[in-house]
Design a protein around this motif. Structure first.
Motif, PDB file in Angstrom:
ATOM      1  N   SER A 130       0.832  -1.208   0.000  1.00 19.63           N
ATOM      2  CA  SER A 130       0.000   0.000   0.000  1.00 19.63           C
ATOM      3  C   SER A 130       0.867   1.258   0.000  1.00 19.63           C
ATOM      4  O   SER A 130       0.580   2.225  -0.705  1.00 19.63           O
ATOM      5  N   PHE A 131       1.922   1.237   0.803  1.00 21.56           N
ATOM      6  CA  PHE A 131       2.848   2.371   0.862  1.00 21.56           C
ATOM      7  C   PHE A 131       3.425   2.656  -0.522  1.00 21.56           C
ATOM      8  O   PHE A 131       3.382   3.788  -1.009  1.00 21.56           O
ATOM      9  N   ALA A 132       3.950   1.626  -1.166  1.00 22.07           N
ATOM     10  CA  ALA A 132       4.579   1.801  -2.478  1.00 22.07           C
ATOM     11  C   ALA A 132       3.566   2.285  -3.512  1.00 22.07           C
ATOM     12  O   ALA A 132       3.843   3.217  -4.274  1.00 22.07           O
ATOM     13  N   SER A 133       2.403   1.677  -3.534  1.00 16.27           N
ATOM     14  CA  SER A 133       1.363   2.052  -4.502  1.00 16.27           C
ATOM     15  C   SER A 133       0.934   3.497  -4.316  1.00 16.27           C
ATOM     16  O   SER A 133       0.781   4.246  -5.286  1.00 16.27           O
ATOM     17  N   LEU A 134       0.741   3.895  -3.075  1.00 13.79           N
ATOM     18  CA  LEU A 134       0.313   5.261  -2.780  1.00 13.79           C
ATOM     19  C   LEU A 134       1.387   6.269  -3.174  1.00 13.79           C
ATOM     20  O   LEU A 134       1.101   7.282  -3.817  1.00 13.79           O
ATOM     21  N   MET A 135       2.624   6.006  -2.804  1.00 18.98           N
ATOM     22  CA  MET A 135       3.715   6.928  -3.125  1.00 18.98           C
ATOM     23  C   MET A 135       3.851   7.114  -4.634  1.00 18.98           C
ATOM     24  O   MET A 135       3.971   8.235  -5.126  1.00 18.98           O
ATOM     25  N   ILE A 136       3.803   6.023  -5.367  1.00 19.92           N
ATOM     26  CA  ILE A 136       3.958   6.094  -6.823  1.00 19.92           C
ATOM     27  C   ILE A 136       2.757   6.775  -7.464  1.00 19.92           C
ATOM     28  O   ILE A 136       2.910   7.616  -8.346  1.00 19.92           O
ATOM     29  N   LEU A 174      12.920   6.502  -7.820  1.00 22.15           N
ATOM     30  CA  LEU A 174      14.215   6.146  -7.242  1.00 22.15           C
ATOM     31  C   LEU A 174      14.128   6.104  -5.719  1.00 22.15           C
ATOM     32  O   LEU A 174      14.634   5.184  -5.073  1.00 22.15           O
ATOM     33  N   TRP A 175      13.442   7.079  -5.139  1.00 25.42           N
ATOM     34  CA  TRP A 175      13.273   7.124  -3.686  1.00 25.42           C
ATOM     35  C   TRP A 175      12.410   5.955  -3.201  1.00 25.42           C
ATOM     36  O   TRP A 175      12.746   5.296  -2.220  1.00 25.42           O
ATOM     37  N   VAL A 176      11.302   5.706  -3.896  1.00 26.15           N
ATOM     38  CA  VAL A 176      10.414   4.604  -3.507  1.00 26.15           C
ATOM     39  C   VAL A 176      11.173   3.282  -3.576  1.00 26.15           C
ATOM     40  O   VAL A 176      11.105   2.465  -2.656  1.00 26.15           O
ATOM     41  N   HIS A 210      14.675  -2.313  -2.844  1.00 26.77           N
ATOM     42  CA  HIS A 210      14.869  -2.990  -4.120  1.00 26.77           C
ATOM     43  C   HIS A 210      16.266  -2.710  -4.651  1.00 26.77           C
ATOM     44  O   HIS A 210      16.827  -1.639  -4.418  1.00 26.77           O
ATOM     45  N   SER A 211      16.804  -3.659  -5.384  1.00 22.37           N
ATOM     46  CA  SER A 211      18.157  -3.515  -5.915  1.00 22.37           C
ATOM     47  C   SER A 211      18.213  -2.563  -7.104  1.00 22.37           C
ATOM     48  O   SER A 211      19.277  -2.071  -7.458  1.00 22.37           O
ATOM     49  N   SER A 212      17.063  -2.302  -7.715  1.00 19.08           N
ATOM     50  CA  SER A 212      17.030  -1.385  -8.851  1.00 19.08           C
ATOM     51  C   SER A 212      15.625  -0.812  -9.012  1.00 19.08           C
ATOM     52  O   SER A 212      14.647  -1.388  -8.530  1.00 19.08           O
ATOM     53  N   THR A 213      15.551   0.311  -9.724  1.00 15.76           N
ATOM     54  CA  THR A 213      14.235   0.887 -10.002  1.00 15.76           C
ATOM     55  C   THR A 213      13.463  -0.006 -10.971  1.00 15.76           C
ATOM     56  O   THR A 213      12.237  -0.020 -10.954  1.00 15.76           O
ATOM     57  N   ARG A 267       8.601  -2.882 -12.431  1.00 17.68           N
ATOM     58  CA  ARG A 267       7.914  -4.107 -12.871  1.00 17.68           C
ATOM     59  C   ARG A 267       6.705  -4.408 -11.996  1.00 17.68           C
ATOM     60  O   ARG A 267       5.668  -4.847 -12.476  1.00 17.68           O
ATOM     61  N   LYS A 268       6.835  -4.166 -10.710  1.00 17.66           N
ATOM     62  CA  LYS A 268       5.766  -4.490  -9.766  1.00 17.66           C
ATOM     63  C   LYS A 268       4.690  -3.401  -9.698  1.00 17.66           C
ATOM     64  O   LYS A 268       3.508  -3.692  -9.553  1.00 17.66           O
ATOM     65  N   TYR A 269       5.110  -2.135  -9.814  1.00 18.78           N
ATOM     66  CA  TYR A 269       4.191  -1.038  -9.515  1.00 18.78           C
ATOM     67  C   TYR A 269       3.878  -0.113 -10.686  1.00 18.78           C
ATOM     68  O   TYR A 269       3.242   0.914 -10.491  1.00 18.78           O
TER      69      TYR A 269
END
Length: 90
Positions: free
Chosen positions: A40-46, A53-55, A61-64, A69-71
């Motif tokens: 939820s945090f990641a989805s909301l931020m994006i 890059l910050w998210v 995560h090792s890379s953006t 890919r996920k979000y």
């Protein structure tokens, strides 16, 4: 894995789960796993336009690319004019 180490691991997870459930209950919130909260945090931020890059860094995560890919479905696709500065240069 040593039995003592295994028991400590299992106990710590039970304590964490109990503490998490207790905090949600005190806040009158429906049960959600910690993983769901992370998602939820990641989805909301994006979706609110936070820097990918910050998210990605906050999620560990090792890379953006991994984050995208996920979000990617949560990134707003607004129709707005891009590269406006190029029109001024011509």
């Amino acid at each position: 894995m040593e039995l003592k180490t295994l028991l400590c691991f299992l106990y710590s997870n039970k304590v964490r789960d109990y503490s998490w459930k207790d905090r949600l209950k005190r806040a009158n919130l429906e049960y959600r796993t910690i993983y769901n909260i992370r998602h939820s945090f990641a989805s909301l931020m994006i979706s609110k336009g936070e820097d990918i890059l910050w998210v990605s860094h906050m999620l560990g995560h090792s890379s953006t690319e991994m984050t995208l890919r996920k979000y990617v479905k949560y990134i707003k696709n607004e129709r707005k004019q891009r590269a406006v500065f190029l029109h001024n240069e011509i």
